[in-house]
Motif scaffolding. Sequence first.
Motif, PDB file in Angstrom:
ATOM      1  N   TYR A 226      34.035  36.435  28.122  1.00 38.79           N
ATOM      2  CA  TYR A 226      34.979  35.305  28.140  1.00 38.79           C
ATOM      3  C   TYR A 226      34.692  34.392  29.337  1.00 38.79           C
ATOM      4  O   TYR A 226      34.678  33.164  29.222  1.00 38.79           O
ATOM      5  N   ILE A 227      34.452  35.021  30.494  1.00 41.43           N
ATOM      6  CA  ILE A 227      34.200  34.208  31.697  1.00 41.43           C
ATOM      7  C   ILE A 227      32.947  33.348  31.501  1.00 41.43           C
ATOM      8  O   ILE A 227      32.945  32.145  31.784  1.00 41.43           O
ATOM      9  N   ASP A 228      31.877  33.966  30.963  1.00 41.99           N
ATOM     10  CA  ASP A 228      30.607  33.231  30.873  1.00 41.99           C
ATOM     11  C   ASP A 228      30.576  32.198  29.751  1.00 41.99           C
ATOM     12  O   ASP A 228      29.834  31.211  29.852  1.00 41.99           O
ATOM     13  N   CYS A 229      31.347  32.416  28.700  1.00 40.25           N
ATOM     14  CA  CYS A 229      31.248  31.503  27.546  1.00 40.25           C
ATOM     15  C   CYS A 229      32.455  30.600  27.371  1.00 40.25           C
ATOM     16  O   CYS A 229      32.393  29.665  26.569  1.00 40.25           O
ATOM     17  N   VAL A 230      33.548  30.855  28.076  1.00 36.43           N
ATOM     18  CA  VAL A 230      34.740  30.021  27.886  1.00 36.43           C
ATOM     19  C   VAL A 230      35.287  29.524  29.229  1.00 36.43           C
ATOM     20  O   VAL A 230      35.373  28.317  29.472  1.00 36.43           O
ATOM     21  N   HIS A 231      35.611  30.472  30.086  1.00 35.72           N
ATOM     22  CA  HIS A 231      36.308  30.107  31.322  1.00 35.72           C
ATOM     23  C   HIS A 231      35.527  29.085  32.152  1.00 35.72           C
ATOM     24  O   HIS A 231      36.094  28.162  32.721  1.00 35.72           O
ATOM     25  N   GLU A 232      34.214  29.256  32.193  1.00 35.92           N
ATOM     26  CA  GLU A 232      33.412  28.385  33.062  1.00 35.92           C
ATOM     27  C   GLU A 232      33.122  27.010  32.450  1.00 35.92           C
ATOM     28  O   GLU A 232      32.512  26.157  33.113  1.00 35.92           O
ATOM     29  N   ILE A 233      33.541  26.789  31.217  1.00 37.09           N
ATOM     30  CA  ILE A 233      33.324  25.469  30.592  1.00 37.09           C
ATOM     31  C   ILE A 233      33.865  24.361  31.501  1.00 37.09           C
ATOM     32  O   ILE A 233      33.255  23.313  31.678  1.00 37.09           O
ATOM     33  N   GLU A 310      45.600  33.681  17.608  1.00 39.54           N
ATOM     34  CA  GLU A 310      46.292  34.462  18.645  1.00 39.54           C
ATOM     35  C   GLU A 310      45.806  35.907  18.676  1.00 39.54           C
ATOM     36  O   GLU A 310      45.821  36.548  19.722  1.00 39.54           O
ATOM     37  N   ALA A 311      45.408  36.413  17.491  1.00 37.95           N
ATOM     38  CA  ALA A 311      45.033  37.826  17.400  1.00 37.95           C
ATOM     39  C   ALA A 311      43.561  38.075  17.742  1.00 37.95           C
ATOM     40  O   ALA A 311      43.123  39.223  17.803  1.00 37.95           O
ATOM     41  N   LEU A 312      42.789  37.028  17.994  1.00 37.23           N
ATOM     42  CA  LEU A 312      41.354  37.224  18.245  1.00 37.23           C
ATOM     43  C   LEU A 312      41.112  37.896  19.603  1.00 37.23           C
ATOM     44  O   LEU A 312      41.857  37.685  20.564  1.00 37.23           O
ATOM     45  N   LYS A 313      40.028  38.662  19.678  1.00 33.08           N
ATOM     46  CA  LYS A 313      39.649  39.321  20.944  1.00 33.08           C
ATOM     47  C   LYS A 313      39.413  38.291  22.048  1.00 33.08           C
ATOM     48  O   LYS A 313      39.729  38.524  23.211  1.00 33.08           O
ATOM     49  N   ILE A 314      38.828  37.166  21.679  1.00 36.84           N
ATOM     50  CA  ILE A 314      38.529  36.139  22.688  1.00 36.84           C
ATOM     51  C   ILE A 314      39.837  35.633  23.313  1.00 36.84           C
ATOM     52  O   ILE A 314      39.887  35.329  24.508  1.00 36.84           O
ATOM     53  N   GLU A 315      40.877  35.574  22.528  1.00 31.40           N
ATOM     54  CA  GLU A 315      42.161  35.123  23.057  1.00 31.40           C
ATOM     55  C   GLU A 315      42.800  36.195  23.933  1.00 31.40           C
ATOM     56  O   GLU A 315      43.386  35.896  24.972  1.00 31.40           O
ATOM     57  N   GLU A 316      42.659  37.442  23.494  1.00 31.92           N
ATOM     58  CA  GLU A 316      43.172  38.559  24.322  1.00 31.92           C
ATOM     59  C   GLU A 316      42.502  38.553  25.685  1.00 31.92           C
ATOM     60  O   GLU A 316      43.152  38.683  26.725  1.00 31.92           O
ATOM     61  N   ALA A 317      41.173  38.373  25.677  1.00 28.55           N
ATOM     62  CA  ALA A 317      40.434  38.360  26.946  1.00 28.55           C
ATOM     63  C   ALA A 317      40.890  37.189  27.811  1.00 28.55           C
ATOM     64  O   ALA A 317      41.021  37.313  29.032  1.00 28.55           O
ATOM     65  N   GLY A 318      41.139  36.054  27.192  1.00 26.82           N
ATOM     66  CA  GLY A 318      41.580  34.875  27.935  1.00 26.82           C
ATOM     67  C   GLY A 318      42.958  35.076  28.538  1.00 26.82           C
ATOM     68  O   GLY A 318      43.195  34.719  29.706  1.00 26.82           O
ATOM     69  N   ARG A 319      43.860  35.653  27.741  1.00 29.74           N
ATOM     70  CA  ARG A 319      45.222  35.890  28.261  1.00 29.74           C
ATOM     71  C   ARG A 319      45.170  36.825  29.460  1.00 29.74           C
ATOM     72  O   ARG A 319      45.837  36.610  30.479  1.00 29.74           O
ATOM     73  N   ASP A 320      44.344  37.881  29.343  1.00 27.74           N
ATOM     74  CA  ASP A 320      44.244  38.846  30.438  1.00 27.74           C
ATOM     75  C   ASP A 320      43.695  38.177  31.705  1.00 27.74           C
ATOM     76  O   ASP A 320      44.234  38.340  32.794  1.00 27.74           O
ATOM     77  N   LEU A 321      42.652  37.374  31.538  1.00 32.50           N
ATOM     78  CA  LEU A 321      42.058  36.715  32.710  1.00 32.50           C
ATOM     79  C   LEU A 321      43.049  35.751  33.346  1.00 32.50           C
ATOM     80  O   LEU A 321      43.218  35.719  34.572  1.00 32.50           O
ATOM     81  N   ARG A 322      43.725  34.964  32.523  1.00 35.27           N
ATOM     82  CA  ARG A 322      44.668  33.976  33.078  1.00 35.27           C
ATOM     83  C   ARG A 322      45.818  34.658  33.813  1.00 35.27           C
ATOM     84  O   ARG A 322      46.273  34.183  34.847  1.00 35.27           O
ATOM     85  N   SER A 323      46.265  35.811  33.269  1.00 36.42           N
ATOM     86  CA  SER A 323      47.388  36.483  33.942  1.00 36.42           C
ATOM     87  C   SER A 323      46.957  36.990  35.315  1.00 36.42           C
ATOM     88  O   SER A 323      47.733  36.983  36.265  1.00 36.42           O
ATOM     89  N   ARG A 324      45.678  37.386  35.437  1.00 33.64           N
ATOM     90  CA  ARG A 324      45.189  37.850  36.746  1.00 33.64           C
ATOM     91  C   ARG A 324      44.980  36.685  37.711  1.00 33.64           C
ATOM     92  O   ARG A 324      45.269  36.778  38.901  1.00 33.64           O
ATOM     93  N   LEU A 325      44.458  35.589  37.164  1.00 33.12           N
ATOM     94  CA  LEU A 325      44.142  34.455  38.047  1.00 33.12           C
ATOM     95  C   LEU A 325      45.378  33.642  38.417  1.00 33.12           C
ATOM     96  O   LEU A 325      45.494  33.151  39.536  1.00 33.12           O
ATOM     97  N   TYR A 326      46.233  33.451  37.434  1.00 30.40           N
ATOM     98  CA  TYR A 326      47.317  32.484  37.649  1.00 30.40           C
ATOM     99  C   TYR A 326      48.712  33.099  37.558  1.00 30.40           C
ATOM    100  O   TYR A 326      49.702  32.383  37.640  1.00 30.40           O
TER     101      TYR A 326
END
Length: 330
Positions: A226-233, A310-326
Amino acid sequence: MTDALYNDDIDLSPIFDLKLALVGYGNHGRSHALCLRDSGARNIRIALRPGSPSRAKAEADGFEVVTLAEAAGWADAVALLAADEAHRQIWDTEIAPNRKPGQALIVCHGFSVHYDLIKPPADCDVILAAAKGPGGAVRQEFEKGKGLIGFWAVHQDASGRAREIALAYLAGIGSGNVGIFPTTFREETVSDLFGEQVVLVGGMVALAKASFDRLVAAGVSERMAYIDCVHEIKYLADLIQSRGIAGMYKAISDTAEFGAREIEDRIAGPELRKVFDDAMVDIESDRFARKWVETYEAGEAMVADRDADEALKIEEAGRDLRSRLYGASK
Ligand SMILES: NC(=O)c1ccc[n+]([C@@H]2O[C@H](COP(=O)([O-])OP(=O)(O)OC[C@H]3O[C@@H](n4cnc5c(N)ncnc54)[C@H](OP(=O)(O)O)[C@@H]3O)[C@@H](O)[C@H]2O)c1
């Protein structure tokens, strides 16, 4: 760009006493209303549908809220800043039957006019005043003394004043600080739809989802993928916006640049260009526009797609990362 106009070239006075009804108080509606008022427009009313969740916000901002039919009977100009897919319904049921003769129509995206979804009569100035970017940014930039690049076009000029109203409106929302350019309804509509479909939204999401899946299939953790393909966009998008593509390449590692140059032409190969061609055919004809408006008018558009995302793994990974960062609320 010699054809740009700036504040010094533009007379703001056409908006000062204009009875201006803004239909919709979403991202663009609210920003336009606040900026136009700050620029001297004294006669603004906000037109909202019954039960609108935006009513309280518009009233808290100090605007008089009216029904769409009241706005149509009162205004010298109606700025239709509601969702494009609702324009036909709004025009046919609220504006056209109640409209004051000679009233101008202003839109900030050419969609409904270009595709003939609404058919203003001959006494109507039909004006495009497009500040290019999301509505929230209109206000943010205005508050910094800037604005979004503006584009204007006139589809019908019944009064002979359509151009001056278009320019005054755009200057009133800040575009005169950075440049206002002429366009046509066709150019603005086709370019906007194509850009959002193949790059900004559809293209970016397709690349993000497919690349995330491929990395995970290669045994990479969902978080890392998620970090390499989405977050860093965002970091790369910011670099391109501030420095251009060549400047972005200079700012990143040589390894990243070399790898990108190796694959760029393969990604934009014949299959992708065929996808682009097909998208352009649907946009240039009215096939995409009709399909979207018919889907909207049938109700429940995209509800199932949104739930599925909402149910996709990519979204789960994003939610988890955002909760840690923000924090948990994001
Ligand atoms: N020029 C550009 O670059 C650019 C960029 C983005 C958007 N735009 C354009 O700006 C316009 C508005 O977009 P936005 O981003 O501001 O949208 P938005 O934030 O979703 O706001 C839409 C507004 O439309 C209202 N609305 C929706 N359906 C309606 C209906 N059936 N009857 C009455 N009101 C209705 C909503 O009312 P409620 O408040 O009652 O829900 C809301 O106030 C569109 O034409 C869009 O294409 C232009």
